[in-house]
Design a protein around this motif. Structure first.
Motif, PDB file in Angstrom:
ATOM      1  N   CYS A 117       0.814  -1.217   0.000  1.00  0.00           N
ATOM      2  CA  CYS A 117       0.000   0.000   0.000  1.00  0.00           C
ATOM      3  C   CYS A 117       0.848   1.267   0.000  1.00  0.00           C
ATOM      4  O   CYS A 117       0.489   2.258  -0.666  1.00  0.00           O
ATOM      5  CB  CYS A 117      -0.943   0.001   1.197  1.00  0.00           C
ATOM      6  SG  CYS A 117      -2.338  -1.132   1.035  1.00  0.00           S
ATOM      7  N   VAL A 118       1.961   1.277   0.735  1.00  0.00           N
ATOM      8  CA  VAL A 118       2.763   2.504   0.762  1.00  0.00           C
ATOM      9  C   VAL A 118       3.543   2.671  -0.539  1.00  0.00           C
ATOM     10  O   VAL A 118       3.811   3.803  -0.954  1.00  0.00           O
ATOM     11  CB  VAL A 118       3.733   2.543   1.973  1.00  0.00           C
ATOM     12  CG1 VAL A 118       2.963   2.529   3.276  1.00  0.00           C
ATOM     13  CG2 VAL A 118       4.767   1.437   1.919  1.00  0.00           C
ATOM     14  N   VAL A 119       3.902   1.569  -1.177  1.00  0.00           N
ATOM     15  CA  VAL A 119       4.628   1.657  -2.445  1.00  0.00           C
ATOM     16  C   VAL A 119       3.673   1.987  -3.580  1.00  0.00           C
ATOM     17  O   VAL A 119       4.002   2.732  -4.503  1.00  0.00           O
ATOM     18  CB  VAL A 119       5.391   0.339  -2.723  1.00  0.00           C
ATOM     19  CG1 VAL A 119       5.973   0.344  -4.130  1.00  0.00           C
ATOM     20  CG2 VAL A 119       6.509   0.145  -1.706  1.00  0.00           C
ATOM     21  N   ASN A 120       2.463   1.447  -3.528  1.00  0.00           N
ATOM     22  CA  ASN A 120       1.455   1.724  -4.555  1.00  0.00           C
ATOM     23  C   ASN A 120       0.163   2.160  -3.859  1.00  0.00           C
ATOM     24  O   ASN A 120      -0.734   1.351  -3.619  1.00  0.00           O
ATOM     25  CB  ASN A 120       1.220   0.475  -5.410  1.00  0.00           C
ATOM     26  CG  ASN A 120       0.258   0.731  -6.563  1.00  0.00           C
ATOM     27  OD1 ASN A 120      -0.172   1.868  -6.788  1.00  0.00           O
ATOM     28  ND2 ASN A 120      -0.087  -0.329  -7.292  1.00  0.00           N
ATOM     29  N   PRO A 121       0.040   3.450  -3.532  1.00  0.00           N
ATOM     30  CA  PRO A 121      -1.097   3.937  -2.740  1.00  0.00           C
ATOM     31  C   PRO A 121      -2.464   3.664  -3.354  1.00  0.00           C
ATOM     32  O   PRO A 121      -3.475   3.699  -2.636  1.00  0.00           O
ATOM     33  CB  PRO A 121      -0.823   5.446  -2.634  1.00  0.00           C
ATOM     34  CG  PRO A 121       0.663   5.572  -2.786  1.00  0.00           C
ATOM     35  CD  PRO A 121       1.036   4.505  -3.773  1.00  0.00           C
ATOM     36  N   GLU A 122      -2.521   3.398  -4.660  1.00  0.00           N
ATOM     37  CA  GLU A 122      -3.806   3.083  -5.275  1.00  0.00           C
ATOM     38  C   GLU A 122      -4.473   1.882  -4.614  1.00  0.00           C
ATOM     39  O   GLU A 122      -5.702   1.766  -4.572  1.00  0.00           O
ATOM     40  CB  GLU A 122      -3.623   2.797  -6.771  1.00  0.00           C
ATOM     41  CG  GLU A 122      -3.271   4.018  -7.604  1.00  0.00           C
ATOM     42  CD  GLU A 122      -3.150   3.670  -9.086  1.00  0.00           C
ATOM     43  OE1 GLU A 122      -3.427   2.490  -9.442  1.00  0.00           O
ATOM     44  OE2 GLU A 122      -2.790   4.549  -9.872  1.00  0.00           O
ATOM     45  N   LEU A 123      -3.623   0.971  -4.065  1.00  0.00           N
ATOM     46  CA  LEU A 123      -4.155  -0.234  -3.445  1.00  0.00           C
ATOM     47  C   LEU A 123      -4.962   0.070  -2.191  1.00  0.00           C
ATOM     48  O   LEU A 123      -5.794  -0.735  -1.774  1.00  0.00           O
ATOM     49  CB  LEU A 123      -3.004  -1.191  -3.105  1.00  0.00           C
ATOM     50  CG  LEU A 123      -2.225  -1.769  -4.283  1.00  0.00           C
ATOM     51  CD1 LEU A 123      -1.062  -2.619  -3.791  1.00  0.00           C
ATOM     52  CD2 LEU A 123      -3.150  -2.598  -5.174  1.00  0.00           C
ATOM     53  N   ILE A 124      -4.719   1.235  -1.601  1.00  0.00           N
ATOM     54  CA  ILE A 124      -5.485   1.607  -0.402  1.00  0.00           C
ATOM     55  C   ILE A 124      -6.969   1.716  -0.747  1.00  0.00           C
ATOM     56  O   ILE A 124      -7.834   1.397   0.073  1.00  0.00           O
ATOM     57  CB  ILE A 124      -4.959   2.931   0.189  1.00  0.00           C
ATOM     58  CG1 ILE A 124      -3.518   2.755   0.676  1.00  0.00           C
ATOM     59  CG2 ILE A 124      -5.848   3.416   1.324  1.00  0.00           C
ATOM     60  CD1 ILE A 124      -2.862   4.032   1.154  1.00  0.00           C
ATOM     61  N   GLU A 125      -7.243   2.130  -1.962  1.00  0.00           N
ATOM     62  CA  GLU A 125      -8.638   2.291  -2.388  1.00  0.00           C
ATOM     63  C   GLU A 125      -9.163   1.062  -3.117  1.00  0.00           C
ATOM     64  O   GLU A 125     -10.357   0.749  -3.024  1.00  0.00           O
ATOM     65  CB  GLU A 125      -8.768   3.522  -3.301  1.00  0.00           C
ATOM     66  CG  GLU A 125      -8.275   4.817  -2.682  1.00  0.00           C
ATOM     67  CD  GLU A 125      -9.022   5.168  -1.406  1.00  0.00           C
ATOM     68  OE1 GLU A 125     -10.208   4.797  -1.293  1.00  0.00           O
ATOM     69  OE2 GLU A 125      -8.425   5.815  -0.514  1.00  0.00           O
ATOM     70  N   THR A 126      -8.297   0.343  -3.832  1.00  0.00           N
ATOM     71  CA  THR A 126      -8.791  -0.713  -4.722  1.00  0.00           C
ATOM     72  C   THR A 126      -8.622  -2.131  -4.179  1.00  0.00           C
ATOM     73  O   THR A 126      -9.405  -3.021  -4.524  1.00  0.00           O
ATOM     74  CB  THR A 126      -8.071  -0.629  -6.085  1.00  0.00           C
ATOM     75  OG1 THR A 126      -6.660  -0.817  -5.893  1.00  0.00           O
ATOM     76  CG2 THR A 126      -8.306   0.730  -6.742  1.00  0.00           C
ATOM     77  N   ALA A 127      -7.613  -2.363  -3.352  1.00  0.00           N
ATOM     78  CA  ALA A 127      -7.342  -3.730  -2.902  1.00  0.00           C
ATOM     79  C   ALA A 127      -8.272  -4.132  -1.763  1.00  0.00           C
ATOM     80  O   ALA A 127      -8.706  -3.295  -0.963  1.00  0.00           O
ATOM     81  CB  ALA A 127      -5.894  -3.852  -2.460  1.00  0.00           C
ATOM     82  N   LYS A 128      -8.532  -5.429  -1.676  1.00  0.00           N
ATOM     83  CA  LYS A 128      -9.375  -5.953  -0.602  1.00  0.00           C
ATOM     84  C   LYS A 128      -8.511  -6.311   0.613  1.00  0.00           C
ATOM     85  O   LYS A 128      -8.510  -7.445   1.099  1.00  0.00           O
ATOM     86  CB  LYS A 128     -10.150  -7.165  -1.092  1.00  0.00           C
ATOM     87  CG  LYS A 128     -11.171  -6.838  -2.179  1.00  0.00           C
ATOM     88  CD  LYS A 128     -11.940  -8.075  -2.610  1.00  0.00           C
ATOM     89  CE  LYS A 128     -12.972  -7.736  -3.692  1.00  0.00           C
ATOM     90  NZ  LYS A 128     -13.738  -8.937  -4.136  1.00  0.00           N
ATOM     91  N   PHE A 129      -7.739  -5.321   1.067  1.00  0.00           N
ATOM     92  CA  PHE A 129      -6.895  -5.507   2.247  1.00  0.00           C
ATOM     93  C   PHE A 129      -7.684  -5.117   3.499  1.00  0.00           C
ATOM     94  O   PHE A 129      -8.585  -4.276   3.437  1.00  0.00           O
ATOM     95  CB  PHE A 129      -5.632  -4.639   2.158  1.00  0.00           C
ATOM     96  CG  PHE A 129      -4.636  -5.112   1.125  1.00  0.00           C
ATOM     97  CD1 PHE A 129      -4.622  -6.423   0.681  1.00  0.00           C
ATOM     98  CD2 PHE A 129      -3.688  -4.237   0.616  1.00  0.00           C
ATOM     99  CE1 PHE A 129      -3.689  -6.856  -0.253  1.00  0.00           C
ATOM    100  CE2 PHE A 129      -2.752  -4.649  -0.324  1.00  0.00           C
ATOM    101  CZ  PHE A 129      -2.762  -5.970  -0.759  1.00  0.00           C
ATOM    102  N   PRO A 130      -7.318  -5.670   4.645  1.00  0.00           N
ATOM    103  CA  PRO A 130      -8.007  -5.315   5.894  1.00  0.00           C
ATOM    104  C   PRO A 130      -7.888  -3.822   6.209  1.00  0.00           C
ATOM    105  O   PRO A 130      -6.929  -3.156   5.794  1.00  0.00           O
ATOM    106  CB  PRO A 130      -7.289  -6.161   6.942  1.00  0.00           C
ATOM    107  CG  PRO A 130      -6.692  -7.307   6.182  1.00  0.00           C
ATOM    108  CD  PRO A 130      -6.317  -6.737   4.843  1.00  0.00           C
ATOM    109  N   ALA A 131      -8.826  -3.314   6.970  1.00  0.00           N
ATOM    110  CA  ALA A 131      -8.876  -1.885   7.279  1.00  0.00           C
ATOM    111  C   ALA A 131      -7.657  -1.426   8.059  1.00  0.00           C
ATOM    112  O   ALA A 131      -7.168  -0.292   7.850  1.00  0.00           O
ATOM    113  CB  ALA A 131     -10.151  -1.582   8.064  1.00  0.00           C
TER     114      ALA A 131
END
Length: 523
Positions: A117-131
């Motif tokens: 997420c810190v390397v590719n911030p787009e994943l903060i919005e698009t990935a199904k990672f835990p909150a």
């Protein structure tokens, strides 16, 4: 292959390249007008500014056994196998270094998700990672210039993460920690070297000396050589599971003081390469010794998660000396931690920290000044540090998977520690102390007289001779005990417990057969 031979071979290769270059240049110039010949001759006769004779002698003295000639040869053998060269084995097993992921350990999901997420911030919005993953990533990015891990941070590290490390230390020890005394580092090694440099001075007409354990981690002997500091070795007591004996410390201090101004003491706990865990009583005695002789203590505590023996427990030096009260709580201390070990094994990210305790404020200011000249540790390394200092908590979405993965790694290392000790102790001519902690075993081996004679004829130390034979005949790469230091007349080697269980069992079975054949050959 010895270090000198390696340097010599490298010199011949470079010299050959230079000759070929000059010949090619000469051929090209032969068709040019005469006026260019003078410049060509000048180029050809240019003397090297740096030669082996003019090289810093401290660099020539430096040796680092963990990545020495055996490891170079192991790499060559791997290349030979790839090219189809027939060997009595199909792969090289590198049991020489504590590189967990290289030996098959899987990364911790929480750490890698935050890194993603810190390397590719787009994943903060698009990935199904835990909150909680996304929340941590957002907080770290907000602490970075331009909200990007591609920016420089403060030289001592991101303040948010330094505060979290201080909170981790407080929770671990039950005593306050000032975040301004916490420095984030590119692995523990960088912090250790930064502090060693502070000692590069003469006191009362003598060069500074540092007490280090024997056996020791070669970072210390290499760094002392690099900085021109005196190495003062104190032997750990193998017969008492590598305990640290006060009488031996006193002997080493007195002997070392004849040549050096002994100013610091290094303690590795849990031990590398020896795998012991110091008792609280032993730590108290060491602190009393340091206070008595006004020594600065280097507490290398990077394996604090790696405790396996049921009767062993990790106590930080800071916790113990704080609870001892004055004057012991006033001992100068630097403690070191890393994300490369423990359950994390994130060696390549180069993250860690050091906490400075009771350092003179003017000295600390100058240390921080020197660190600022190196800009900052990597932001991805700092991110991983934050994941270790403030991992998921009970009730948070990532907690169950995090605790499951962490427990699995440490339980597996525990079983492998027992497996390796049991195997070596059942082999003729071997004795191996219990691996109470860390990631290594350091068995003692009896070598037949004929093997020692053969080693002498090959111009190798006996344990080096044994290790090279093991590598060439089985593909197993270990580190000879002489690279760490050992009592005269004894032979050891260090092996990691990191190969995954099936590979480790295979390695031990092959090792057993090799040793039986070796003993028979040289009996």
């Amino acid at each position: 292959m010895s270090q000198i031979k390696l340097i010599s071979r490298a010199s011949r290769v470079l010299s050959g390249a230079a000759v070929r270059s000059e010949l090619t240049l000469g051929e090209a110039v032969s068709a040019q007008p005469q006026r260019n010949h003078t410049s060509v001759r000048t180029m050809a006769s240019q003397r090297k500014t740096l030669t082996i004779e003019t090289l810093n002698p401290c660099i020539k003295t430096l040796e680092y056994a963990v990545r020495g000639p055996l490891v170079i040869r192991a790499g060559e053998i791997e290349e030979e196998l790839e090219k189809g060269v027939k060997k009595p084995f199909k792969k090289v097993i590198k049991a020489n270094i504590g590189d967990a992921h290289a030996m098959g350990q899987q990364p911790i999901t929480f750490i890698r998700q935050v890194l993603a997420c810190v390397v590719n911030p787009e994943l903060i919005e698009t990935a199904k990672f835990p909150a909680d993953v996304k929340q941590k990533a957002k907080a770290i990015l907000a602490a970075c210039g331009g909200n990007s891990v591609g920016s420089y941070t403060m030289s001592l590290g991101i303040e948010l993460i330094r505060r979290h490390v201080a909170e981790y230390i407080e929770k671990r020890d039950g005593h306050p920690s000032n975040w301004q005394n916490v420095v984030l580092t590119g692995g523990a090694s960088n912090g250790i070297k930064n502090c060693l440099q502070l000692l590069c001075n003469q006191v009362d007409g003598k060069n500074s000396g540092v007490l280090i354990p024997i056996p020791q981690y070669p970072l210390y002997s290499a760094s002392l050589a690099e900085y021109g500091l005196g190495q003062v070795g104190y032997y750990l007591d193998e017969d008492k599971n590598w305990a640290l004996d006060l009488d031996e410390l006193e002997r080493a201090f007195v002997e070392g003081s004849k040549q050096y101004a002994v100013r610091a003491l290094v303690v590795i706990n849990p031990g590398n390469p020896t795998g012991q865990v110091l008792t609280r009583k032993n730590i108290e005695d060491i602190i009393k010794f340091a206070q008595k002789h006004s020594l600065f203590v280097f507490a290398d505590e990077v394996y604090q998660y790696n405790i396996y023996a049921e009767d062993s427990k990790f106590f930080s030096f800071k916790k113990v000396m704080t609870e001892m009260g004055k004057p012991y709580s006033e001992v100068e201390l630097a403690s070191f931690m890393s994300i490369s070990k423990g359950y994390m094994g994130e060696c390549g990210l180069r993250g860690g920290w050091m906490e400075l305790v009771n350092m003179d404020p003017d000295v600390q200011a100058n240390l921080y000044k020197a660190i600022s000249a190196m800009l900052c540790p990597t932001t991805v390394g700092q991110t991983a540090v934050d994941c270790v200092a403030r991992p998921p908590q009970p009730g948070e979405p990532s907690y169950c998977l995090w605790i499951k993965e962490r427990t699995a790694v440490l339980d597996s290392l525990n079983s492998r520690a027992k497996m390796i000790v049991e195997t070596f102790n059942n082999m003729e001519g071997f004795t191996c102390n219990i691996v109470q902690g860390a990631m290594y075993a350091f068995p003692r081996i009896e070598l037949p007289p004929k093997a020692i004679e053969a080693a002498k004829a090959a111009n190798k130390k006996p344990d080096v001779f044994y290790a090279f034979k093991l590598l060439e005949e089985t593909g197993i790469c270990i580190v000879p005990g002489s690279g760490f230091g050992q009592r005269p007349g004894t032979f050891h080697f260090r092996t990691t417990i990191l190969p995954q269980p099936d590979v480790l069992q295979e390695m031990l079975d092959v090792f057993k057969t090799f040793h039986a054949n070796f003993t028979k050959q040289y009996s």
